[in-house]
Structures are given as C-alpha cells and as structure tokens.
Design an enzyme around this catalytic site. Sequence first.
Site, PDB file in Angstrom:
ATOM      1  CD  GLU A 135      -2.775   1.226   2.436  1.00  0.00           C
ATOM      2  OE1 GLU A 135      -3.438   2.274   2.638  1.00  0.00           O
ATOM      3  OE2 GLU A 135      -2.822   0.237   3.198  1.00  0.00           O
TER       4      GLU A 135
ATOM      5  CG  ASN B 163      -7.466   1.246   2.522  1.00  0.00           C
ATOM      6  OD1 ASN B 163      -8.577   0.862   2.180  1.00  0.00           O
ATOM      7  ND2 ASN B 163      -6.975   0.978   3.725  1.00  0.00           N
TER       8      ASN B 163
ATOM      9  CG  ASP C 238      -9.029  -1.054   5.962  1.00  0.00           C
ATOM     10  OD1 ASP C 238      -8.744  -0.472   4.908  1.00  0.00           O
ATOM     11  OD2 ASP C 238      -8.371  -0.935   7.010  1.00  0.00           O
ATOM     12  CD  GLU C 239      -9.255   0.447  10.238  1.00  0.00           C
ATOM     13  OE1 GLU C 239      -8.978  -0.179  11.278  1.00  0.00           O
ATOM     14  OE2 GLU C 239      -8.487   1.272   9.703  1.00  0.00           O
TER      15      GLU C 239
ATOM     16  CE1 TYR D 151      -2.996  -7.571  10.301  1.00  0.00           C
ATOM     17  CE2 TYR D 151      -3.398  -5.377  11.161  1.00  0.00           C
ATOM     18  CZ  TYR D 151      -3.713  -6.387  10.278  1.00  0.00           C
ATOM     19  OH  TYR D 151      -4.730  -6.215   9.382  1.00  0.00           O
TER      20      TYR D 151
ATOM     21  CG  ASP E 186      -1.284   1.655  13.199  1.00  0.00           C
ATOM     22  OD1 ASP E 186      -0.924   1.327  12.049  1.00  0.00           O
ATOM     23  OD2 ASP E 186      -2.314   1.214  13.729  1.00  0.00           O
TER      24      ASP E 186
END
Length: 597
Positions: free
Chosen positions: A179, A220, A281-282, A380, A424
């Site tokens: 990504e 994304n 996602d999300e 993860y 993150d």
Amino acid sequence: MAPVADPVAPVTVPALTDWTPGEGYYAYEGGGGVRGDRGTRLVAGGEVERRVADTLADDLRAAGRGTVPVVGGGARTGDIVVDVVPGKAVLGDEGYELRVGKRLSVTAATETGAFYGTRTVLQLLAQGDRLPAGRTVDVPRYEERGVGVCACYVHITTEWLENLVRDMAYHKLNQLLLELKVKSDAHPEANTWGYYTKDEIRRLVALGEKYHVSIVPEINSPGHMDPWIENRPDLQLTDSDGNKQPSRLDITRPEAFAYYTSLMDEYAQVFTADSWHMGADEYMLGSDFAKYPQVLEYARAKYGADATPQDAFIDFVNRVHSYAADKGKELRIWNDGLTGANTVPVTAGTTVEHWLNVATKPSQLRSQGYPLMNAAYALYLVRGGFHSDTKGLYDQSWDPRSFEGEKLASREGITGAKISLWPDNGRGETENEVAEDTDPALRHLAQATWGSPRPDATYAEFTARAEAVGHAPGWRDLTRVPVANGTYTFRSGAESVTAEVERTPDGYVTLRTANGCLEVRGGKLTLNVPLQPGVEVSQQTCDDANTVQRWQLVPVGRGYRLVNAITQMAVHVGDDGRLVQYPPDRRGAAVWQVTAD
C-alpha cells in the site's frame, strides 16, 4: 499430530518434511570461471531452465561463492542441474524434486518450481560445501504466502523493500502487498510526500519478477484516502453538519469513482501483478452512516426502498471489481467492511483478506465461495505498537486455518496467509528496527504456509534453523555507518555545521551540536511525523529515544547527503541558509563535505 521435519534432513526454512537419505555426499566446487573448465557448473538445457540457472548464478556470485558458468548439457560430477518437465503434475505449480548425490539435480513442472528448488540449494550451500546425499519432493500447502507493507504515509526506502523481496523469495514467500503512493502525472495535486517515482516502482517490480514475488499494489478506498484527496475537497464525503472528511471518498459521486479508477490506470503502468487490492476497510472508522444521509439516499435510489447504507459501500466495491476485471485484474479487499448489514452481495471471485473478527465469519465467507486469505491481527507488526507473538504462535502450532475469532477444520478455500507491517506510530520505530522485528515473523510465516507449522520441538530450535540459513544472497546490511563516532564539521557551500556524530543501536547517527541535536520539527504531523516537504531541520534538546533525531549519511561522490531516518527526506539548504527537508526529486539535496575535528 502434524508431521515434523526428518531429523536427518538438511536444515532449511521452510523445513524439508520428505527427505530420503542416500549414500555419500555432494561437493560444491564453485568459482570455476566463465569457461567452466573446472569446478561446479550450472547445467540448463532449455530457455526456461537457463533463466532459473542465470538467477542462481547471480545469487551464488552475490553470496561470495564464485562465478559459476551456465552450460547447455552434459552434466558431470559436481554440477548443479536444472530441469523443467511440464508433465510432472505431482509437483504442482511451485513444487520441486531435489536429488543430492555426485551432482545436484532440481526438477520441477514449472519455472517457478525450479526456482524454489534453487532457493533450497542456496540455503544448503550457505551452510557448507559438502551436502549429504538424499532426495526430497517439496510442495507447498498454500498458494499464497505473503507479506503486506503499508508504505502509505511514512516512506520506506527502496533498499529496504529490495532486501524484503530477496528474503521473501529465499524463504519461498511469493506475494508482497504494497500500500503506497506512486507519484501521479494525472493528478499532481496528490503528490504530497510519501510517494515513489514510477521508475523506482518499475525497478522493484522487475526484482520481484526475477525472484517470483508478485507485488500487488493497494490504494485503500473508499476510506483512508487522505493521502490522495487531502487537496481535493470536492471528492471528500461531507457529513450532515457540513464537515468535509479528508479520509473518506464520497462514494455517491461519479467523479470520485472516475478519480479512483484513473489512479488504477496509472498504477497499471508500473505494476504487472494480476491482482488489485482496494483495501475497503474502516470506511466509517470513528463514525457511522447515519451522519451521511446521502449514502442511504444513493443506495435506495439504486437498489430500492429496502437498501441499506452498507449497500452503497458494497456497490462501490463491486464497481471497482468490475473495472479491475475488465483490465484483467482480480480484486482483493479486507474483511471488516463485510458486517452483514448489506442486501447487495460482494461480487463472486473477490478475494477477502480476513484480519478482524466481525459478524460475517470466515466459515460464512468460505461457504459463499469467496477465496479467503488469513491476514490475522495476530500476525501484525505495528511500528511502536502491537507486535506478533511469533514464539507463542509457533508453540501453539499456528497455521492458516486459525483466523481471528474462528478456526476452520480444513484448509479448503483458504488461499494462504500473510504478515502485515503497519506504521500507526510513524516515529515508533525506524525501518531498521522494523526489519529486525520482521525477520522471525517472516520465517515463521514461510514455514506455516509452505509446510508443517512446527518442524522443531522448540521455538529455540526453529530460530537456530533460521540462523543457520541466514539472509538471501544480495541482502544488504542497512545498519552500516560510513564514519566513526567523533566530532566533525559538515560543509555545504557557505553553510557549515559542527556536530558530534554518534552511531545509534539501529544503525543511524545522531548529530549533536552545541545547541542540541538536529531534528525535523514543525509542519502538520501525520502518524506523529512531520511529513511535509519544506519542514525545517532545527537543533532541539537531545533525546536518545527520539527517532526523528536519527539520520543516515548517504555517500555521494566525496561527500554525504543527510537523510532523516523517519521522514526519508534529505536536508536541503535554502537560499536563506535554513536547513529544510525535501524529497530527492523535488529539490536537490545538499552534499556535505565532512572533516574530522
């Protein structure tokens, strides 16, 4: 109980579970020279075999094992023979047979299978020149064996990604999901930092093709679109209070779909994989569809009075699926958007990568016929956050049937599994620290997707196996620092900085001046990092834990560029003498002459 590796089998990762020992041994005598008048040769009878042998020859040379010539036939003692026999259906698309005796012989039904056989050869030769005689038939259990990397906000160097591709192939992993942002010609307003040039991606994709790693791109959508639409408010979803949402694409607008598909077309110029990942996602992370009544209106207008807002979301996914299919691409999505609140089904054939336990379970997705990949949160590695418990997974014999919230009884319909690396907290770890954390997880995933999930009785024995195999040929140590610790003067034109240079444990340096340590400070923080071009490099209170105070010294001629370890932008000297960061293709980086004080 799952089968374990034969205790007399040579050490490899993934482990060999079908090893029949023979009499004697094989002796490698590399470095025979281009004429091949002495020592080991690579024997390849056809065009396909020669491609595999040429790659093996490159890797043997990179591993310091000499120049081994590739010849057309007439194998002799000490040679390595590569043979592709399409009729060997039992070996499948990626399996191979290895025979070790007076010579090494790799036989496969496909070029990919033969390539994986040569990875085993490389691992064996990494441990010595004398190999025990024997035979193995080695076939993977799962089709997809992967790593996902989000280079989507915080930039990751191409050197780091190249190391990853080489190590993936060395351990028989075959899919790298990336990504990231490719610098756009069609939409220059989107070219805020974090991008890769098209030439950089072409080189990475070419390396992937050479090493049989499919590099699948992801943009994304329709959530997490802020890297692309932060300067396009006309495409941002607007809530009932009139607030624009920079991370959410307005799925009700045809212009938004046209924008997204134009990006897909641009990516197709550099990515050759037959898959496209759209994320999905999300989308409503931290909110809900009730704040956006236009989404329900769109769904009802298209699907009737019983439609739900979720139907508009699925409609967007399905339109992307159709567009990708027309371009010869299969679609991949994350699972968390499949909450069961929709009346419109996801188009058949969409691969679902399952990472989160939501209402629609893996067993339901499988029964509905969707190809299912295990991308569990347990796998993860998050910068400065959650790290996969690789030892715990190994000890419990984790395999790709174990999803978040459900373990399936069989592997039918499961394409495979992957580990995922997320930024993150962008400054939580440097990419060198991420690489160190990733190594054990990568090798465990390679083992669990190719063969038995627990080939050794203890995790310590498995890690010893991995250490014996080492890194791939051509893998570069990115922690090397080109100058010793000490005080230096850095000069670029009329500007000079005197600083104490100290190597950090992760292979960067800090630059301590009389007024503090050099740091990128200012601008808008994204994932806790100042990622905007033009942000100033200033002298701040020194803090060993502050990763934005870590720098790379990149040799350029007789000088060095200063590149920040986190932002991956180089220091540029402005006309006013200020030090600022810029991407390498935006402003010329200062070249610093370094002299010891």
